[in-house]
Design a protein around this motif. Structure first.
Motif, PDB file in Angstrom:
ATOM      1  N   ILE A  83      49.711  36.474  40.094  1.00  0.00           N
ATOM      2  CA  ILE A  83      50.868  36.787  40.713  1.00  0.00           C
ATOM      3  C   ILE A  83      51.977  36.023  40.251  1.00  0.00           C
ATOM      4  O   ILE A  83      53.067  36.537  39.757  1.00  0.00           O
ATOM      5  CB  ILE A  83      50.868  36.609  42.147  1.00  0.00           C
ATOM      6  CG1 ILE A  83      49.795  37.534  42.807  1.00  0.00           C
ATOM      7  CG2 ILE A  83      52.221  37.039  42.827  1.00  0.00           C
ATOM      8  CD1 ILE A  83      50.110  38.995  42.548  1.00  0.00           C
ATOM      9  N   LEU A 249      51.256  44.073  37.127  1.00  0.00           N
ATOM     10  CA  LEU A 249      52.577  44.469  36.895  1.00  0.00           C
ATOM     11  C   LEU A 249      52.526  45.970  36.359  1.00  0.00           C
ATOM     12  O   LEU A 249      53.513  46.761  36.509  1.00  0.00           O
ATOM     13  CB  LEU A 249      53.222  43.532  35.998  1.00  0.00           C
ATOM     14  CG  LEU A 249      54.797  43.646  35.972  1.00  0.00           C
ATOM     15  CD1 LEU A 249      55.581  43.245  37.139  1.00  0.00           C
ATOM     16  CD2 LEU A 249      55.401  42.668  34.888  1.00  0.00           C
ATOM     17  N   VAL A 255      56.466  43.190  41.527  1.00  0.00           N
ATOM     18  CA  VAL A 255      55.591  42.083  42.152  1.00  0.00           C
ATOM     19  C   VAL A 255      56.417  41.201  43.177  1.00  0.00           C
ATOM     20  O   VAL A 255      57.601  41.055  42.709  1.00  0.00           O
ATOM     21  CB  VAL A 255      55.076  41.429  40.926  1.00  0.00           C
ATOM     22  CG1 VAL A 255      56.045  40.534  40.310  1.00  0.00           C
ATOM     23  CG2 VAL A 255      53.872  40.286  41.476  1.00  0.00           C
ATOM     24  N   SER A 259      52.302  39.399  46.951  1.00  0.00           N
ATOM     25  CA  SER A 259      51.426  40.543  46.401  1.00  0.00           C
ATOM     26  C   SER A 259      50.237  40.378  46.384  1.00  0.00           C
ATOM     27  O   SER A 259      49.408  41.418  46.375  1.00  0.00           O
ATOM     28  CB  SER A 259      52.234  41.013  45.036  1.00  0.00           C
ATOM     29  OG  SER A 259      53.234  41.558  45.290  1.00  0.00           O
TER      30      SER A 259
END
Length: 333
Positions: A83, A249, A255, A259
């Protein structure tokens, strides 16, 4: 050797083969049954493509988690790394992204620099995890959990808690592009699975990884650099998490610091269902990848059959427990 001994040996051989391929057999049986139960909807090419596409991000994370689990470790920061990498790459989208991010400290980096920075950061974090476990002898569970919390806080600080929108159009184009009728993220997942599968099964690297997971002391006595190989496993896990961030992504187009959701638990569950031992030294990349597809397919089937989310969670938990029990029973050792 008596006849009874021969039969016992052969039985052990068959049990070993079955243990090594149980998830593949179970997955094939599941696919057939899912096709029947869903009236053929599960087996439609479009639905299978969706399953593969949804598995790509988790699948790449599972590859990294498998490497670490094989050396008797665990990485609870793998989802947070992905992330964070996705957030950094998202910052390379456009000046508009920078204007939309007034509440955070995330700077505008540009397309290529953001990818380079994100991947280097992912590799460095994986390396730090390995050093913490090997050099400072911090239990992997504690070291990587602390790293996960730190990275989540960093992501919140960088974005101000807001989602990162408007990444470079390249990500959306990459996510929608296909090669041989397969989405490019799926091709990346399958290529990495093949690469690391061959690396573990046909190289000195793989021999050392399995030896360390089986018995670190025996591996050290045989001349294997246990510390360096363990750090390398965590570093490669970080690299794969960075790649997963790129795919995330490309799949979602945005994002947020939160997430990650259930990504972490999904990586551990898929590896365990695929037969990777939590105590190290047993399992394979192929079976871990199949475990990923199995869980993704199961979730997809339950969505088709309109099973409630609460029941889906219960079924998933039961499947994981059954997989652990089956692997333990089939294991001839």
């Amino acid at each position: 050797m008596t006849a009874r001994a021969v039969i016992s040996t052969e039985d052990g051989g068959w049990r070993r083969i079955l243990a090594q391929n149980a998830i593949i057999v179970a997955f094939l049986v599941f696919v057939v049954l899912a096709g029947i139960v869903s009236g053929g909807r599960f087996l439609q090419p479009g639905n299978l493509s969706v399953i593969l596409f949804q598995s790509s991000v988790i699948g790449v994370l599972v590859l990294g988690q498998t490497l670490v689990m094989l050396v008797a470790g665990i990485d609870l920061s793998v989802a947070a790394i992905a992330i964070l990498a996705a957030i950094i790459m998202g910052a390379g989208g456009s000046e508009r992204q920078q204007m939309m991010n007034l509440s955070g400290i995330l700077p505008y980096l540009g397309f290529l620099p953001s990818i380079v920075v994100a991947m280097l950061a992912a590799v460095l974090i994986g390396f730090v995890n390995g050093i913490a476990v090997v050099k400072f002898r911090i239990p992997a569970f504690i070291a990587t959990l602390a790293m996960s919390l730190a990275l989540t806080g960093l992501a919140m600080l960088m974005t101000g808690g807001s989602p990162v929108h408007y990444p470079d159009p390249f990500y959306e184009a990459f996510g929608q592009a296909k090669l041989f009728a397969l989405p490019l993220p799926v091709c990346v997942f399958l290529l990495l699975a093949l690469l690391f599968g061959l690396l573990l099964s046909r190289s000195t690297f793989g021999v050392r990884i399995y030896a360390i997971g089986g018995s670190p002391r025996a591996a050290a006595l045989s001349g294997i650099p246990v510390g360096r190989m363990t750090v390398l496993a965590y570093t490669l896990c970080g690299l794969l998490a960075g790649i997963a961030g790129f795919l995330f992504l490309a799949r979602t187009g945005s994002v947020a610091p939160t997430s990650g959701g259930s990504l972490l638990l999904s990586t551990i569950a898929a590896a365990v269902v695929g037969g990777v031992s939590l105590s190290g030294g047993k399992g394979s990349i192929l079976n871990a990848a199949v475990g990923t597809l199995f869980l993704a397919g199961l979730s997809n089937l339950m969505n088709i059959m309109l099973v409630s989310p609460h029941m889906q969670a219960a079924v998933g938990g039961i499947v994981i427990v059954l997989a652990i029990m089956m692997n333990a029973r089939l294991d001839p050792d």
